[in-house]
Design a protein around this motif. Structure first.
Motif, mmCIF file in Angstrom:
data_model
loop_
_atom_site.group_PDB
_atom_site.id
_atom_site.type_symbol
_atom_site.label_atom_id
_atom_site.label_comp_id
_atom_site.label_asym_id
_atom_site.label_seq_id
_atom_site.Cartn_x
_atom_site.Cartn_y
_atom_site.Cartn_z
ATOM 1 N N ASP A 1 1.001 -1.028 0.040
ATOM 2 C CA ASP A 1 0.021 -0.058 0.013
ATOM 3 C C ASP A 1 0.901 1.219 -0.153
ATOM 4 O O ASP A 1 2.056 1.179 0.403
ATOM 5 N N ASP B 1 -0.001 5.248 0.841
ATOM 6 C CA ASP B 1 -0.315 6.348 1.899
ATOM 7 C C ASP B 1 0.007 5.691 3.263
ATOM 8 O O ASP B 1 -0.976 4.816 3.536
ATOM 9 N N GLY B 2 0.707 6.189 4.070
ATOM 10 C CA GLY B 2 0.865 5.496 5.406
ATOM 11 C C GLY B 2 1.771 4.308 5.355
ATOM 12 O O GLY B 2 1.876 3.839 6.674
ATOM 13 N N GLU C 1 -9.799 5.422 5.735
ATOM 14 C CA GLU C 1 -8.589 5.541 4.940
ATOM 15 C C GLU C 1 -8.609 4.247 3.694
ATOM 16 O O GLU C 1 -8.751 3.027 4.220
ATOM 17 N N GLU D 1 0.296 -3.175 5.184
ATOM 18 C CA GLU D 1 -0.962 -2.252 4.680
ATOM 19 C C GLU D 1 -1.016 -1.607 6.187
ATOM 20 O O GLU D 1 -0.534 -2.012 7.252
ATOM 21 N N ASN D 2 -1.373 -0.338 6.346
ATOM 22 C CA ASN D 2 -1.351 0.460 7.563
ATOM 23 C C ASN D 2 -3.195 0.662 8.072
ATOM 24 O O ASN D 2 -3.118 1.071 9.050
ATOM 25 N N ALA D 3 -4.001 0.687 7.113
ATOM 26 C CA ALA D 3 -5.458 0.766 7.710
ATOM 27 C C ALA D 3 -6.236 -0.028 7.588
ATOM 28 O O ALA D 3 -6.060 -1.310 6.873
#
Ligand code: CA
Length: 245
Positions: free
Chosen positions: A26, A28-29, A62, A186-188
């Motif tokens: 991923d 963003d983040g 997100e 992944e962050n979200a």
């Protein structure tokens, strides 16, 4: 250390082997520390249009498409979907607000782990809901010689977007790999849900303000508190994945 999580994944999916060939990232983040700016832009612009979305709630959405987020808030506060015109207006304003800020920094640790994974001979596939036009150029400036256009899934490739598994399924297809030949970073919560529903071993990196629990509940197989920590643990994790065959 990771054996239990790996075995649980294999058992859940009725698999006997894990054959790592690709890592799906991923953006963003994960690669850029852009989420504080996104969350702030959403909050400020929604208020301007008479809608309320706190910065923290923005993190919960997100990964969703812009239209998806706007519709959820419109239904909650106006009892109806947003019109296509409203979506266009709000989303354009949100992008303008985002662009007022200076460009987000690279996430510490991201370049290091990308270089390690490249040196391992694994494919690196980008899976983002972002629809920025000059995305590849920007990625190449931040992370030289890592990303390739044919191994990128962006807003232009997907219909449904996260938390639907679609973006990650397209990522597997572009990489020519199966679910048990890849892992997701992944962050979200919605992104973790998408990776997990695609049947892929999903690593959550909690780079934002949400409690770890929301990422575990979304289906994370392993969780790291930062990209730096993930980068430091990568070699031992990779060895355990390789040995789990
Ligand atoms: Ca993200």
């Amino acid at each position: 250390m990771y054996k239990e999580a790996l075995n649980k994944y294999l058992e859940t999916h009725g698999l006997s082997t894990f054959n790592l060939k690709a890592v799906l990232f991923d953006m963003d983040g994960v690669l850029y520390n852009s989420m504080p700016i996104h969350a702030d832009s959403w909050h400020v612009v929604m208020e301007r249009f008479g809608l309320h979305l706190s910065r923290e709630e923005a993190y919960m959405h997100e990964g969703r498409t812009g239209a998806g987020t706007i519709n959820i808030i419109s239904r909650r506060e106006r009892g109806r979907d947003a019109t296509p015109e409203e979506i266009e207006m709000i989303y354009t304003a949100k992008a303008e607000e985002f662009n007022k800020h200076s460009k987000p920094d690279k996430m510490p640790g991201a370049l290091d782990v990308l270089n390690q994974i490249k040196a391992n001979g694994l494919k690196i596939i980008l899976v983002t809901g972002s629809g920025q036009k000059s995305l590849l150029e920007r990625l190449n400036r931040s992370f030289p010689n890592i990303f390739h256009e044919e191994l990128m899934v962006t807003a232009f490739d997907v219909e449904k977007g996260k938390p639907n598994p679609e973006p990650y399924l397209i990522g597997l297809e572009k990489g020519g790999v199966k679910a048990n030949e890849a892992i997701v970073i992944e962050n979200a919560p919605l992104g973790v849900e998408a990776g997990s529903k695609a049947g892929i071993f999903t690593i959550a990196v909690n780079t934002g303000p949400l409690p770890d629990k929301v990422l575990w509940d979304a289906g994370a197989n392993i969780l790291f508190p930062s990209m730096t920590k993930f980068s430091k643990q990568w070699e031992s994790l990779r060895k355990e994945i390789t040995q789990s065959n």
